[in-house]
Structure formats: C-alpha cells, structure tokens
Design a protein around this motif. Structure first.
Motif, PDB file in Angstrom:
ATOM      1  N   ALA A   1       0.855  -1.031   0.192  1.00 54.70           N
ATOM      2  CA  ALA A   1       0.076   0.320  -0.102  1.00 54.70           C
ATOM      3  C   ALA A   1       0.802   0.847   0.597  1.00 54.70           C
ATOM      4  O   ALA A   1       1.064   2.167  -1.048  1.00 54.70           O
ATOM      5  CB  ALA A   1      -1.122   0.118   0.594  1.00 54.70           C
ATOM      6  N   SER A   2       1.675   0.924   0.555  1.00 54.25           N
ATOM      7  CA  SER A   2       2.122   2.382   0.881  1.00 54.25           C
ATOM      8  C   SER A   2       3.387   3.076  -0.316  1.00 54.25           C
ATOM      9  O   SER A   2       3.487   3.694  -0.550  1.00 54.25           O
ATOM     10  CB  SER A   2       3.732   2.433   2.291  1.00 54.25           C
ATOM     11  OG  SER A   2       4.232   1.363   2.104  1.00 54.25           O
ATOM     12  N   THR A   3       3.972   1.379  -0.921  1.00 51.26           N
ATOM     13  CA  THR A   3       4.445   1.621  -2.488  1.00 51.26           C
ATOM     14  C   THR A   3       3.581   2.467  -3.670  1.00 51.26           C
ATOM     15  O   THR A   3       3.777   2.869  -4.015  1.00 51.26           O
ATOM     16  CB  THR A   3       5.449   0.644  -3.012  1.00 51.26           C
ATOM     17  OG1 THR A   3       5.969  -0.144  -2.240  1.00 51.26           O
ATOM     18  CG2 THR A   3       6.108   0.399  -4.555  1.00 51.26           C
ATOM     19  N   TRP A   4       2.225   1.823  -3.394  1.00 49.64           N
ATOM     20  CA  TRP A   4       1.438   2.194  -4.321  1.00 49.64           C
ATOM     21  C   TRP A   4       0.760   3.361  -4.446  1.00 49.64           C
ATOM     22  O   TRP A   4       0.627   4.334  -5.401  1.00 49.64           O
ATOM     23  CB  TRP A   4       0.460   1.333  -5.030  1.00 49.64           C
ATOM     24  CG  TRP A   4      -1.374   2.150  -5.361  1.00 49.64           C
ATOM     25  CD1 TRP A   4      -2.071   2.530  -5.133  1.00 49.64           C
ATOM     26  CD2 TRP A   4      -1.385   1.897  -6.533  1.00 49.64           C
ATOM     27  NE1 TRP A   4      -2.853   3.078  -6.414  1.00 49.64           N
ATOM     28  CE2 TRP A   4      -2.254   2.721  -6.849  1.00 49.64           C
ATOM     29  CE3 TRP A   4      -0.603   1.688  -7.300  1.00 49.64           C
ATOM     30  CZ2 TRP A   4      -2.635   2.652  -8.122  1.00 49.64           C
ATOM     31  CZ3 TRP A   4      -0.390   1.610  -9.318  1.00 49.64           C
ATOM     32  CH2 TRP A   4      -1.397   2.490  -9.583  1.00 49.64           C
ATOM     33  N   ASN A   5       1.412   4.081  -3.098  1.00 45.72           N
ATOM     34  CA  ASN A   5       0.698   5.711  -2.940  1.00 45.72           C
ATOM     35  C   ASN A   5       2.168   6.913  -3.003  1.00 45.72           C
ATOM     36  O   ASN A   5       1.675   7.019  -3.844  1.00 45.72           O
ATOM     37  CB  ASN A   5       0.461   5.690  -1.290  1.00 45.72           C
ATOM     38  CG  ASN A   5      -1.085   5.357  -0.377  1.00 45.72           C
ATOM     39  OD1 ASN A   5      -1.582   5.187  -1.405  1.00 45.72           O
ATOM     40  ND2 ASN A   5      -1.256   4.966   0.090  1.00 45.72           N
ATOM     41  N   THR A   9       1.591   9.770  -6.292  1.00 48.50           N
ATOM     42  CA  THR A   9       1.763  10.472  -5.946  1.00 48.50           C
ATOM     43  C   THR A   9       2.878  11.265  -6.183  1.00 48.50           C
ATOM     44  O   THR A   9       3.003  12.638  -7.109  1.00 48.50           O
ATOM     45  CB  THR A   9       1.987  11.068  -4.550  1.00 48.50           C
ATOM     46  OG1 THR A   9       3.131  10.182  -3.737  1.00 48.50           O
ATOM     47  CG2 THR A   9       0.327  11.013  -3.497  1.00 48.50           C
ATOM     48  N   ARG A  10       3.945  10.810  -6.424  1.00 48.35           N
ATOM     49  CA  ARG A  10       5.299  10.797  -7.162  1.00 48.35           C
ATOM     50  C   ARG A  10       5.894  10.754  -8.162  1.00 48.35           C
ATOM     51  O   ARG A  10       6.456  11.205  -9.146  1.00 48.35           O
ATOM     52  CB  ARG A  10       6.081  10.171  -6.337  1.00 48.35           C
ATOM     53  CG  ARG A  10       6.328  11.568  -4.960  1.00 48.35           C
ATOM     54  CD  ARG A  10       7.540  11.404  -4.443  1.00 48.35           C
ATOM     55  NE  ARG A  10       7.501  11.997  -3.416  1.00 48.35           N
ATOM     56  CZ  ARG A  10       7.803  11.747  -1.652  1.00 48.35           C
ATOM     57  NH1 ARG A  10       8.894  10.474  -1.894  1.00 48.35           N
ATOM     58  NH2 ARG A  10       7.757  12.420  -0.604  1.00 48.35           N
ATOM     59  N   GLY A  11       5.045   9.098  -9.309  1.00 45.08           N
ATOM     60  CA  GLY A  11       5.321   8.977 -10.838  1.00 45.08           C
ATOM     61  C   GLY A  11       5.998   7.716 -10.281  1.00 45.08           C
ATOM     62  O   GLY A  11       6.921   7.405  -9.534  1.00 45.08           O
ATOM     63  N   GLY A  12       6.627   7.265 -11.681  1.00 46.88           N
ATOM     64  CA  GLY A  12       7.576   6.416 -12.038  1.00 46.88           C
ATOM     65  C   GLY A  12       8.775   6.858 -11.619  1.00 46.88           C
ATOM     66  O   GLY A  12       9.018   8.208 -11.533  1.00 46.88           O
TER      67      GLY A  12
END
Length: 76
Positions: A1-5, A9-12
């Motif tokens: 979940a934290s990685t997805w968020n 928010t910041r993109g790849g």
C-alpha cells in the motif's frame, strides 16, 4: 500500500541503482571517493543467492546498492 501511494503521488522512475563490486575493499574505496553513507553493515540477500549487499545514500539523496562478491567481514 505504501509503495502504491508513493507511485500515485510521485510517479514512476528509478528507485535505486545497484553496483556489482568485487570486495569490501572496493566498497570502502567507492563509498569514500563518492561520499556515500552506508545505512548498515552488509547483509546476505536471498535474491542474489546469499551474496552480501549493502545500501547507502549519496549526497544527492539517491539510494545506492552494492552487491559484494567476495564478502569478508572486518576483523576487530
């Protein structure tokens, strides 16, 4: 979940770069030359068949990983 968020928010982009190095001597030389601060002592990595890895951060706050082929812990 934290990685997805984080990605939402910041993109790849790249997360970190990994250098394949020969030894602890090479690690010490590179971290000194390029002023990379290691987070912790090297640890065995399952992904690399038990070879040791170390993580650090350079002065641009980029994460750097080192895959150490001939790891031998420092003697006290």
């Amino acid at each position: 979940a934290s990685t997805w968020n984080f990605l939402k928010t910041r993109g790849g982009g790249f997360h970190h770069i990994c250098y394949d190095i020969a030894s602890m001597d090479a690690l010490e030389e590179l971290t000194s030359r390029y002023r990379i601060k290691l987070f912790a002592d090297p640890v065995p990595a399952v992904l690399f068949g038990g070879k040791h890895v170390a993580f650090g951060m350079n002065r641009n706050r980029e994460i750097v990983e080192f895959l150490i082929h001939d790891y031998e812990p420092a003697t006290p």
